[in-house]
Design a protein around this motif. Structure first.
Motif, mmCIF file in Angstrom:
data_model
loop_
_atom_site.group_PDB
_atom_site.id
_atom_site.type_symbol
_atom_site.label_atom_id
_atom_site.label_comp_id
_atom_site.label_asym_id
_atom_site.label_seq_id
_atom_site.Cartn_x
_atom_site.Cartn_y
_atom_site.Cartn_z
ATOM 1 N N THR A 64 48.948 60.473 41.489
ATOM 2 C CA THR A 64 49.413 59.168 41.190
ATOM 3 C C THR A 64 48.909 58.331 42.539
ATOM 4 O OG1 THR A 64 51.350 59.907 39.935
ATOM 5 C CG2 THR A 64 51.218 57.645 40.730
ATOM 6 N N SER A 65 49.156 58.916 43.711
ATOM 7 C CA SER A 65 48.903 57.997 44.918
ATOM 8 C C SER A 65 47.319 57.906 44.899
ATOM 9 C CB SER A 65 49.455 58.744 46.015
ATOM 10 O OG SER A 65 50.788 58.877 45.957
ATOM 11 N N GLN A 66 46.565 59.098 44.791
ATOM 12 C CA GLN A 66 44.957 58.846 44.954
ATOM 13 C C GLN A 66 44.744 57.776 43.740
ATOM 14 O OE1 GLN A 66 44.144 63.021 44.059
ATOM 15 N NE2 GLN A 66 44.851 63.670 46.160
ATOM 16 N N ILE A 67 45.003 57.675 42.825
ATOM 17 C CA ILE A 67 44.563 56.846 41.729
ATOM 18 C C ILE A 67 44.960 55.498 42.282
ATOM 19 C CG2 ILE A 67 44.729 56.082 39.497
ATOM 20 C CD1 ILE A 67 45.013 59.065 38.484
ATOM 21 N N ALA A 68 46.156 55.260 42.707
ATOM 22 C CA ALA A 68 46.502 53.999 43.245
ATOM 23 C C ALA A 68 45.693 53.716 44.587
ATOM 24 C CB ALA A 68 48.290 54.005 43.487
ATOM 25 N N ALA A 69 45.370 54.275 45.146
ATOM 26 C CA ALA A 69 44.564 53.815 46.340
ATOM 27 C C ALA A 69 43.213 53.552 46.022
ATOM 28 C CB ALA A 69 44.763 55.102 47.379
ATOM 29 N N ILE A 70 42.647 54.316 45.128
ATOM 30 C CA ILE A 70 41.422 53.988 44.723
ATOM 31 C C ILE A 70 41.454 52.488 44.026
ATOM 32 C CG2 ILE A 70 39.349 54.665 43.173
ATOM 33 C CD1 ILE A 70 40.161 57.598 43.704
ATOM 34 N N THR A 71 42.319 52.433 43.032
ATOM 35 C CA THR A 71 42.427 50.965 42.113
ATOM 36 C C THR A 71 42.442 49.909 43.391
ATOM 37 O OG1 THR A 71 43.304 52.228 40.383
ATOM 38 C CG2 THR A 71 43.677 49.834 40.469
ATOM 39 N N ALA A 72 43.455 50.238 44.336
ATOM 40 C CA ALA A 72 43.772 49.051 45.263
ATOM 41 C C ALA A 72 42.750 48.603 46.078
ATOM 42 C CB ALA A 72 44.893 49.387 46.216
ATOM 43 N N LEU A 73 41.797 49.674 46.515
ATOM 44 C CA LEU A 73 40.537 49.443 47.352
ATOM 45 C C LEU A 73 39.398 48.873 46.646
ATOM 46 C CD1 LEU A 73 40.587 52.686 49.617
ATOM 47 C CD2 LEU A 73 41.315 50.465 50.068
ATOM 48 N N ALA A 74 39.424 49.172 45.327
ATOM 49 C CA ALA A 74 38.411 48.488 44.575
ATOM 50 C C ALA A 74 38.589 47.083 44.128
ATOM 51 C CB ALA A 74 38.411 49.336 42.820
ATOM 52 N N PHE A 75 39.788 46.707 43.866
ATOM 53 C CA PHE A 75 40.201 45.332 43.708
ATOM 54 C C PHE A 75 40.395 44.705 44.952
ATOM 55 C CE2 PHE A 75 41.777 46.486 39.444
ATOM 56 C CZ PHE A 75 41.741 45.592 38.802
ATOM 57 N N ALA A 76 40.549 45.190 46.051
ATOM 58 C CA ALA A 76 40.408 44.480 47.157
ATOM 59 C C ALA A 76 38.910 44.249 47.701
ATOM 60 C CB ALA A 76 41.119 45.312 48.575
ATOM 61 N N ALA A 77 38.135 45.331 47.470
ATOM 62 C CA ALA A 77 36.707 45.052 47.751
ATOM 63 C C ALA A 77 36.040 43.986 46.745
ATOM 64 C CB ALA A 77 36.018 46.291 47.624
ATOM 65 N N LEU A 78 36.588 44.096 45.605
ATOM 66 C CA LEU A 78 36.111 43.088 44.674
ATOM 67 C C LEU A 78 36.450 41.356 45.132
ATOM 68 C CD1 LEU A 78 34.541 42.661 41.743
ATOM 69 C CD2 LEU A 78 36.814 42.985 40.797
ATOM 70 N N TRP A 79 37.585 41.363 45.401
ATOM 71 C CA TRP A 79 38.072 40.140 45.909
ATOM 72 C C TRP A 79 37.598 39.463 46.923
ATOM 73 C CZ3 TRP A 79 40.607 36.217 44.040
ATOM 74 C CH2 TRP A 79 41.392 35.221 44.927
ATOM 75 N N ARG A 80 37.476 40.397 47.905
ATOM 76 C CA ARG A 80 36.932 40.220 49.345
ATOM 77 C C ARG A 80 35.318 39.814 49.302
ATOM 78 N NH1 ARG A 80 37.407 43.464 55.099
ATOM 79 N NH2 ARG A 80 36.546 41.762 56.438
ATOM 80 N N PHE A 81 34.510 40.472 48.562
ATOM 81 C CA PHE A 81 33.110 40.354 48.614
ATOM 82 C C PHE A 81 32.670 39.834 47.367
ATOM 83 C CE2 PHE A 81 34.097 44.180 51.250
ATOM 84 C CZ PHE A 81 33.774 43.741 52.450
ATOM 85 N N ALA A 82 33.399 39.273 46.351
ATOM 86 C CA ALA A 82 32.676 38.840 45.134
ATOM 87 C C ALA A 82 32.242 37.359 45.490
ATOM 88 C CB ALA A 82 33.701 38.434 44.134
ATOM 89 N N PRO A 83 31.079 37.009 44.936
ATOM 90 C CA PRO A 83 30.511 35.782 45.024
ATOM 91 C C PRO A 83 31.496 34.512 44.815
ATOM 92 C CG PRO A 83 28.919 36.824 43.722
ATOM 93 C CD PRO A 83 30.221 37.653 43.823
ATOM 94 N N ALA A 84 31.467 33.368 45.160
ATOM 95 C CA ALA A 84 32.510 32.442 45.279
ATOM 96 C C ALA A 84 32.464 31.930 43.546
ATOM 97 C CB ALA A 84 32.095 31.247 46.105
ATOM 98 N N ALA A 85 31.451 32.130 43.128
ATOM 99 C CA ALA A 85 31.427 31.760 41.636
ATOM 100 C C ALA A 85 32.182 32.610 40.744
ATOM 101 C CB ALA A 85 29.945 31.451 41.188
ATOM 102 N N ALA A 86 32.282 33.905 41.266
ATOM 103 C CA ALA A 86 32.943 35.160 40.417
ATOM 104 C C ALA A 86 34.427 34.915 40.856
ATOM 105 C CB ALA A 86 32.441 36.104 40.736
#
Length: 455
Positions: free
Chosen positions: A240-262
């Motif tokens: 549970t914690s492992q999946i939560a960590a992976i999901t959180a890091l994926a969404f955080a990376a998507l939010w931080r590095f996504a192009p402004a248009a996205a």
């Protein structure tokens, strides 16, 4: 020899306290680094540690007179110390704006208390007072957020310090390993539980430490906390914690590095995430077979049967032991809310989490996004926070409130029309009488730890 712990487990049990000691020392160094704020920060760190102890094996040793009640009173007392310490700060007038969604958090707790008292009219005065004191604790945490104590970096340092000490306590725990079961077995031949009774509690604290480690300004603390928490997540084998960590890091990376248009599309996905995950959690509760999710299905089935047609208002938390199961708790944040406060409690919780994600505006808000997504996913098969009980989940409540106050603090730059003059910022340096530049006292930062480019 039957029952002998394999040597890889012994190596892990030696590694975890060693890494924990290093992490705790580094976190403590930062907690005492800012003059005038040491007491409030140490009190916050003390709260994050003491509130975890009622769920640990420390209580069984008999070393703490009064057991859980003393620890719960001490944790609330430490929060009050942090609050009173913040009153003496020179920047008291600069209160942080209180997000409107804080009302949703308090409303969820209020609904759960009212339903509990109404559904169980014969509750003892001691139980009622315990529920009310837990709500008082939430109010105190909100006040700390309003006074700027719960910024994400400081909250992270307090949680990381607590996690480091908990790891260190593993060395003094007689039975810090749970044997392999038919459902899973850790990579070292057993599941590391630390000073707790199950690996999920240990891994849940490691999940918080890992997320908060990522945006600490000091590299040494960042590396130490991340390494320690990642090792515990691996050794505890809490999927549970492992999946939560992976999901959180994926969404955080998507939010931080996504192009402004996205970003608008990503933001839309984040806004629907709390409701979607809550619905998924309730679907798992109602539709899972009894053996699903390491026998959690049987617990959920008992909870659903006990809830019956009272899904609109719930049955009240203290009826669980009477109507459902004596020892096994709910293992689902969304079942906890539905059972204890009905649909209203679930909605208020979703509103609070949606507010954190909806207030995110710039790439600098990725820490709040990471914390929120981690806890949303963790809540699918385990309890994140019970706001009417003073227990280990309060550290996750602390993380939720710190994310709520932090999200949206970084306003996006205003758009400038083509051909329009570019607005100039007020200079931070002004000329003194002799012509030498001096810093404008009105722009002097009272939060030096937030000047890191990583925040």
């Amino acid at each position: 020899m039957p029952g002998r712990i394999p040597s890889p487990v012994n190596a892990a049990l030696l590694t975890i306290p060693t890494l924990g000691l290093i992490t705790a020392i580094l976190a403590l160094r930062h907690l005492v680094a800012v003059p005038g704020r040491t007491l409030e920060r140490l009190a916050l760190a003390g709260f994050a540690l003491v509130v975890m102890l009622p769920s640990s094996k420390v209580v069984d040793t008999g070393l703490i007179p009064g057991g859980n009640r003393v620890l719960q009173a001490a944790s609330l007392g430490l929060l009050l110390v942090a609050t009173f310490a913040s009153l003496s700060r020179s920047d008291l007038g600069r209160r942080a704006p209180v997000p409107a969604a804080v009302v949703a958090v308090l409303a969820a707790a209020g609904v759960m208390v009212v339903v509990d008292i109404a559904a169980m009219p014969h509750l003892g005065i001691g139980t009622i007072m315990a529920r009310l004191l837990a709500v008082v604790m939430v109010v105190v945490m909100v006040q700390l957020g309003a006074r700027g104590v719960l910024d994400l970096q400081v909250t992270g340092q307090a949680l990381i310090f607590s996690f480091g000490v908990i790891c260190l306590m593993t060395a003094a725990t007689a039975d810090a390993v749970r044997a392999c079961s038919k459902f899973k077995c850790g990579p070292f031949g057993g599941q590391i539980t630390g000073p707790f009774y199950n690996e999920t509690t240990f891994a849940g604290l490691a999940l918080l430490a890992l997320i908060f480690a990522l945006f600490q300004p000091d590299r040494a603390l960042r590396v130490a906390a991340f390494t320690t928490s990642a090792f515990v997540l691996y050794a505890a084998e809490s999927r549970t914690s492992q999946i939560a960590a992976i999901t959180a890091l994926a969404f955080a990376a998507l939010w931080r590095f996504a192009p402004a248009a996205a970003l608008p599309a990503v933001r839309t996905a984040l806004l629907v995430a709390p409701t979607s995950i809550a619905l998924l959690g309730l679907h798992l509760v109602y539709a899972s077979e009894t053996a699903a999710f390491s026998n959690r299905g049987s617990i959920w089935s008992a909870g659903v049967n006990a809830l019956g047609d009272r899904w609109a208002w719930g049955r009240g938390l203290d009826s669980w032991n009477v109507l459902a199961l004596d020892r096994n708790f709910m293992h689902s944040q969304y079942l906890l809310l539905l059972y204890s406060g009905g649909v209203l409690a679930v909605l208020f919780y979703c509103v609070a989490m949606m507010s954190i994600l909806g207030r995110a505006r710039t790439a600098q808000d990725w820490p709040a996004v990471a914390v929120t997504m981690a806890l949303l996913v963790f809540g699918l098969v385990d309890i994140v926070w019970n706001p009417i009980s003073i227990e280990h989940g309060a550290v996750m409540g602390l993380a939720i409130l710190s994310a709520l106050f932090a999200s949206g603090q970084h306003a996006p730059a205003p758009a400038v029309r083509a051909g329009a003059p570019i607005p100039r910022r007020r200079p931070s340096l002004i000329a003194s009488r002799g012509g030498a530049p001096v810093r404008d006292p009105d722009r002097k930062s009272t939060r030096p730890e937030l000047q890191s480019p990583m925040y």
